[in-house]
Design a protein around this motif. Structure first.
Motif, mmCIF file in Angstrom:
data_model
loop_
_atom_site.group_PDB
_atom_site.id
_atom_site.type_symbol
_atom_site.label_atom_id
_atom_site.label_comp_id
_atom_site.label_asym_id
_atom_site.label_seq_id
_atom_site.Cartn_x
_atom_site.Cartn_y
_atom_site.Cartn_z
ATOM 1 N N TYR A 25 9.277 45.711 -17.430
ATOM 2 C CA TYR A 25 9.472 44.478 -17.131
ATOM 3 C C TYR A 25 9.743 43.882 -15.996
ATOM 4 O O TYR A 25 10.693 44.574 -15.019
ATOM 5 N N ASP A 82 10.740 38.288 -16.546
ATOM 6 C CA ASP A 82 10.680 38.396 -17.714
ATOM 7 C C ASP A 82 12.157 38.379 -18.487
ATOM 8 O O ASP A 82 12.207 37.637 -19.524
ATOM 9 N N TYR A 83 12.973 38.884 -17.723
ATOM 10 C CA TYR A 83 14.515 38.730 -18.028
ATOM 11 C C TYR A 83 15.386 37.847 -17.289
ATOM 12 O O TYR A 83 16.428 37.719 -17.400
ATOM 13 N N THR A 84 14.700 37.217 -16.154
ATOM 14 C CA THR A 84 15.321 36.030 -15.480
ATOM 15 C C THR A 84 16.686 36.554 -14.657
ATOM 16 O O THR A 84 17.671 35.833 -15.201
ATOM 17 N N GLU A 96 21.585 41.682 -21.486
ATOM 18 C CA GLU A 96 21.366 42.120 -22.896
ATOM 19 C C GLU A 96 19.976 42.109 -23.599
ATOM 20 O O GLU A 96 19.237 40.974 -23.770
ATOM 21 N N PHE A 97 19.545 43.056 -24.319
ATOM 22 C CA PHE A 97 18.294 43.182 -24.758
ATOM 23 C C PHE A 97 18.059 43.433 -26.281
ATOM 24 O O PHE A 97 18.558 44.934 -26.427
ATOM 25 N N ASP A 98 17.714 42.904 -27.031
ATOM 26 C CA ASP A 98 17.685 43.201 -28.657
ATOM 27 C C ASP A 98 16.288 43.886 -28.883
ATOM 28 O O ASP A 98 16.001 43.947 -30.287
ATOM 29 N N LYS A 122 13.675 42.073 -28.115
ATOM 30 C CA LYS A 122 12.840 40.762 -28.094
ATOM 31 C C LYS A 122 13.246 39.921 -27.132
ATOM 32 O O LYS A 122 12.468 39.300 -26.357
ATOM 33 N N ASN A 123 14.569 39.530 -27.070
ATOM 34 C CA ASN A 123 15.238 38.646 -26.441
ATOM 35 C C ASN A 123 15.998 39.226 -25.348
ATOM 36 O O ASN A 123 16.638 40.179 -25.544
ATOM 37 N N TRP A 124 16.189 38.579 -23.988
ATOM 38 C CA TRP A 124 16.823 38.752 -22.881
ATOM 39 C C TRP A 124 18.006 37.639 -22.997
ATOM 40 O O TRP A 124 17.741 36.534 -22.973
ATOM 41 N N THR A 125 19.127 38.186 -22.525
ATOM 42 C CA THR A 125 20.400 37.238 -22.265
ATOM 43 C C THR A 125 21.181 38.045 -21.072
ATOM 44 O O THR A 125 21.605 39.127 -21.068
#
Length: 281
Positions: free
Chosen positions: A34, A38-40, A66-68, A70-73
């Protein structure tokens, strides 16, 4: 760190988005990487761990990712500084270490992870590079000391006129490498030089791995492979002869990190040869 089957996340590595075209017939898995877009967040990622749910966490130059799947936080630290160490505590909380900031994350009433800093203003640890969950407490290893959170209270073990360059918790022992003292061990909340530990004075340790029942394999900046017989007091360090061909191939000072997998393979991250996998022979 736990989940070391993830192998290595190099210091200051950049994650590039690409889909690797590989020959699955050779047993090589497909790899997805990535980009920072993608994960900003920042391109430097320093550490990695995984919680009980399978969610991944990355220590980034701009906070905690944090990556589940699908989604990045992105979760910002209290002082907006780099996270260098991550671990999962026995209670499931995420432990973190940064520059003179370390503690744990725990969800609030809404489920959002919140940083809780131990905030020891009278102690200077510099970068927290490793975190270990041990029978005698949770250990945060900084360059200039260790903080051990116990069931009741805590202990600070300062390092004076020296610097911790390496640490590992292995076989129920916490080893630390000191620049001016060599290989040491934590005993009774004190730093004790192991017998002949001065052998590694000025020779930075990069990895200590399980080897035989009464010995460990040590990789260092000047000598790639040394066998450490920890029950011996007069000649505990000898050349690891079975790794002589690999050492000649790599050249001195090439190993950066290492792990031993559950199927008894040694995996070494190198400065010039990528990732090298070897067995004990």
């Amino acid at each position: 760190m736990k989940n070391k089957t993830l192998l290595f996340l190099y210091f200051a590595s950049c994650l590039f988005t690409s889909y690797a075209q590989v020959n699955n017939a050779l047993g090589i898995p497909s790899i997805i990487n990535y980009l920072p877009v993608d994960y900003t967040a920042g391109c430097q990622n320093w550490c990695i761990t995984q919680d009980r749910r399978g969610v991944m966490y990355f220590g980034n130059s701009q906070g905690l990712l944090e990556f589940d799947g699908k989604n990045w936080t992105t979760i910002k630290t209290l002082k907006n500084i780099v996270i260098h160490a991550l671990e999962v505590a026995p209670d499931g909380s995420i432990l973190y270490g940064s520059y003179d900031e370390f503690g744990y994350l725990f969800p609030d009433s809404t489920g959002n992870l919140i940083f809780h800093d131990y905030n020891l203003q009278d102690n200077h640890f510099d970068d927290i590079n490793n975190i270990f969950c041990t029978p005698f407490g949770i250990v945060y290893q900084g360059c200039y000391g260790l903080f051990i959170k116990k069931e009741k209270g805590y202990v600070v073990i300062p390092v004076k006129n020296d610097i911790i360059t390496f640490s590992v918790f292995i076989n129920d022992h916490l080893f630390v490498g000191l620049k001016n003292r060599g290989l040491c061990q934590i005993q009774d909340d004190s730093i004790i030089t192991v017998p002949c530990g001065q052998f590694f004075k000025g020779n930075n340790i990069k990895a200590i791995l399980p080897y035989h029942d009464s010995s460990l394999l040590i990789c260092s900046s000047k000598i790639n492979f040394t066998e450490y017989h920890f029950l011996s007091t007069n000649r505990p360090f000898i050349p690891a002869s079975k790794f002589s061909k690999l050492s000649a191939y790599l050249g001195d000072g090439n190993i950066r990190c290492g792990i031993k997998t559950s199927d008894n393979l040694f995996v070494f991250g190198t400065n010039r040869n990528g990732i090298v996998i070897a067995d004990s022979n």
